[in-house]
Design an enzyme around this catalytic site. Structure first.
Site, mmCIF file in Angstrom:
data_model
loop_
_atom_site.group_PDB
_atom_site.id
_atom_site.type_symbol
_atom_site.label_atom_id
_atom_site.label_comp_id
_atom_site.label_asym_id
_atom_site.label_seq_id
_atom_site.Cartn_x
_atom_site.Cartn_y
_atom_site.Cartn_z
ATOM 1 N N ASP A 278 14.347 92.761 90.850
ATOM 2 C CA ASP A 278 14.964 94.016 90.439
ATOM 3 C C ASP A 278 15.813 94.510 91.613
ATOM 4 O OD1 ASP A 278 15.767 96.229 89.044
ATOM 5 O OD2 ASP A 278 13.767 96.834 88.421
HETATM 6 C C1 BGC Z 1 16.185 98.737 86.954
HETATM 7 C C2 BGC Z 1 16.377 97.514 86.087
HETATM 8 C C3 BGC Z 1 17.832 97.218 85.893
HETATM 9 C C4 BGC Z 1 18.506 97.099 87.250
HETATM 10 C C5 BGC Z 1 20.000 96.812 87.154
HETATM 11 C C6 BGC Z 1 17.002 98.666 88.223
HETATM 12 O O1 BGC Z 1 16.969 99.872 88.898
HETATM 13 O O2 BGC Z 1 14.822 98.875 87.275
HETATM 14 O O3 BGC Z 1 15.725 97.699 84.858
HETATM 15 O O4 BGC Z 1 17.977 96.042 85.148
HETATM 16 O O5 BGC Z 1 18.342 98.307 87.950
HETATM 17 O O6 BGC Z 1 20.687 97.905 86.653
#
Ligand code: BGC
Length: 715
Positions: A278
């Site tokens: 993530d």
């Molecule tokens: C979130 C994810 C997301 C990623 C990209 C993160 O902060 O937890 O769910 O896919 O950002 O936007």
């Protein structure tokens, strides 16, 4: 011409030859790559722009041509092609970029949020929706969506409950798998498909007290039976990638957890696609106290099984050095690169790196997508209460009041994709179209915070036959980084209801929100309560249809609505208590939820017969249980039958009071009967997993629970 092409193929490197196998091409390319080129494949940057407000951090100004992946916030095929051209033409080996994006509940055509989708109990509709969404995304430049989120979530204070399919592992698995099939079903090489990414692996939904990004305490049996369970179902459906989670899993963070990322995912399940971290999750290992610095964090994440680093910049900075100093073997880097290249080959990016440059009209809001958005909205709204005021018939003056009545922004919900508020159909317009011969008047009453002068709204209520009061949450009250200590609506919204109710007019409350709410005060006042969730572009027609009776509501809750915030966590499949009955219950409030899992009313009535077993149940052969359901009311409608099992005694581990194992939704005309059948596979449906993920099944007594009836079986 053909001979020339053949000759070209013969002299060009094997990895460029589409006739060779995926493995041959990967190995050929890997053998040509320098360590630097390998490491660059393991990085994902975002260029220039960042639409996720929670992701604070530097935005990259210029992409290296060798970078593995980019998070792509545009929707313009021309821009995508230009970026891809750089990777293809300016990197030494011409390795295409893979473009990722959060296409969650719609890319441009916005659909019901995932939590609402689960309340439709119609996975084929969700599959359809994801296939249309994939088409919009791929043709706009996205190859890879960071979806579905299958984090089982049992604490509605956690804002991200909106993004998943509720509190049940099986429901998350079924809907997650449906969405994987939808996204990828056209074939990964097709312009109508994107690769799915299961997130957030794993246990993120167990965040303590609903606070985002925090520690999670998860025992091994719970890890296997609750949190890993839907992942396995979605991998079996063919999901191509996963995202490692932010949360600390009982002492080892999800993005450095060798057990979940390698022992389970690779060694046990044999998964060969990439895991992306993530956003910044590698760097956050330092905040979690699991790495002293970014170098160590990068080493720990890669060694645990995170193949691609989303925006921590640690892989980019330290992996080469870590390999050269002998701290990590190059074979681990190679394996991660293989996985990244594999998804690129599978998507056909080497052979077709560019996409057609179609106009937005050819890509967005196509009739079948809009139709699916309407149907999904209609099937996912949940009628929580109705004292007979709904459907509204013969009203000539209808008052539409409240902060969500004419509010296109908050109606979109979190992860609104590329949808603009003006593309949303607001509730007021849907209601106006639905009741053409009634006089429909609108007043705001109060804003979403509950502030405002109620007088005009009260005067309008006085003059009306019925009031439709549209309450709810702001768009940014659910989703990432939106934990709340109370799940009640602001006091001002409740006060508005109270004062409108005092006019003596019947009040229908509609709720637009991304989490279960504390509704005991609202329930006591309202004549009807309809949960719409954040229903997408066409939600207004669905709402209008339910209010008028054109649509018979069929949604049922896929997550429990507690009586009050203090009851949380309260989910249906809790483990059995040591003392039952009146002991261990709250002394100040009821211990029952206000609306249990599976609750949802209809305009007709369904009667259930007695469940019966066909033949003799057995421990080693599938057998069937069936039940007859009759539509005994006056309206046609859908009924979803939820099949639970319960194991009263297990010698290995205690088990939940009941566990959902199957569901089916059918349309029954008024007066019609149907037989619903549950095909029990004993090991899958009656068995359980131990702390090492091994399935076991004991002989003895089990119960099948359906429609409030209980059938004892012995195997
Ligand atoms: C979130 C994810 C997301 C990623 C990209 C993160 O902060 O937890 O769910 O896919 O950002 O936007």
């Amino acid at each position: 011409m053909r001979r020339l092409l053949l000759l070209l193929l013969l002299i060009s490197p094997a990895y460029k030859n589409p006739h060779l196998s995926e493995d041959k091409r990967i190995e050929d390319l890997l053998a040509r790559m320098t360590l630097h080129e390998k490491v660059m494949q393991l990085n994902q940057f975002t260029l220039g722009r960042n639409d996720n407000v929670n992701n604070i951090g530097e935005v990259v100004g210029k992409l290296p041509a060798e970078i593995g992946s980019v998070i792509y916030y545009a929707a313009d095929p021309v821009l995508r092609n230009a970026m891809q051209r750089r990777a293809m033409e300016e990197s030494r080996l011409g390795i295409p970029l893979i473009f990722g994006y959060d296409d969650i509940h719609g890319f441009k055509t916005l659909y019901q949020i995932s939590l609402g989708q689960a309340c439709s109990w119609n996975p084929s509709l969700v599959e359809k929706m994801c296939s249309y969404s994939a088409r919009e995304a791929r043709r706009s430049g996205v190859d890879w969506t960071f979806s579905p989120m299958i984090d089982v979530a049992r604490d509605p204070r956690w804002g991200r409950v909106a993004e998943g399919y509720g509190e049940d592992p099986y429901v998350n698995g079924v809907f997650g798998a449906a969405s994987v099939r939808g996204y990828q079903g056209a074939g990964l090489k097709s312009l109508d498909a994107v690769a799915a990414c299961l997130k957030h692996y794993v246990g993120y939904g167990a965040s303590e007290a609903g606070r985002d990004y925090v520690y999670t305490e998860i025992s091994r049996p719970t890890l296997w039976n609750v949190y890993l369970f839907p992942y396995k179902m979605c991998l079996d459906a063919g999901a191509q990638s996963l995202m490692s989670s932010f949360n600390d899993i009982s002492g080892i963070p999800g993005s450095a957890n060798h057990y979940t990322l390698t022992e389970v995912l690779r060694d046990t399940w044999g998964f060969d696609g990439p895991v992306v971290s993530d956003w910044d999750a590698v760097k956050q290992l330092i905040n979690q106290g699991y790495a002293a610095n970014l170098r160590e964090a990068s080493s720990k994440a890669l060694m645990a099984g995170v193949d691609m680093d989303m925006m921590s910049h640690g892989y980019e900075e330290y992996l080469e050095d870590l390999v050269e100093s002998g701290e990590i073997p190059v074979s681990v880097v190679d394996e991660a690169v293989r996985r990244v290249l594999r998804i690129k080959f599978r998507l056909g990016l080497f052979d077709n790196p560019y996409i057609p440059e179609e106009t937005p009209e050819k890509r967005f809001f196509l009739p079948e997508a809009m139709e699916t958005a309407s149907q999904l909205a209609a099937e996912s709204m949940v009628l929580l209460k109705n004292n007979g005021v709904l459907p509204i018939r013969n009203a000539s003056n209808i008052a539409v009041i409240g902060p969500l009545a004419k509010n296109s922004w908050d109606l979109m919900g979190n992860w609104k994709g590329h949808t603009e508020p003006e593309e949303m159909d607001v509730f007021l317009d849907g209601i106006r179209r639905e009741f053409p011969s009634a006089e429909i008047k609108y007043e705001l009453g109060c804003n979403v915070n509950g502030e405002g002068d109620f007088s005009a709204a009260l005067a309008l209520a006085e003059r009306s036959d019925v009031v439709i009061l549209c309450l709810g949450e702001k768009l940014n009250w659910s989703g990432e980084n939106t934990s709340r200590s109370s799940i009640a609506l602001p006091g001002g919204q409740e006060k508005l209801l109270e004062e409108i109710k005092a006019t003596g007019k019947p009040v229908v409350v509609t709720l637009t929100n991304g989490r279960p709410l504390e509704l005991n005060r609202i329930d006591a006042l309202a004549d009807a309560v309809l949960e719409t969730w954040q229903p997408g572009v066409n939600g207004a027609s669905a709402l209008g249809g339910i209010l008028s009776g054109r649509i018979n509501p069929s949604g049922k809750l896929a997550i429990t609505f507690p009586w009050s915030t203090g009851q949380i966590p309260i989910y249906y499949n809790r483990h059995k208590s040591a003392r039952r009955g009146t002991q261990g219950v709250y002394k100040d409030i009821t211990s029952d939820p206000l609306y249990p899992f599976g609750h949802g009313l209809s305009y007709t009535t369904f009667e259930y017969g007695d469940p019966r077993c066909i033949g003799t149940p057995s421990i080693d052969r599938p057998f069937k249980v069936e039940i007859e359901v009759s539509n005994t009311g006056k309206a046609d409608g859908y009924e979803t039958v939820l099949w639970y099992i319960s194991d009263p005694y297990c010698s290995v581990l205690t088990r939940p009071e009941k566990e959902l194992k199957y569901f089916e939704k059918k349309f029954l005309k008024a007066g019609e009967k149907a037989t619903f059948v549950f095909e029990v596979d004993p090991s899958r449906d009656l068995g359980y997993l131990d702390g090492d993920g091994r399935s076991f099944l004991e002989s003895g007594e089990y119960h099948v629970i359906v429609g409030g009836r209980d059938l004892k079986i012995m195997i």
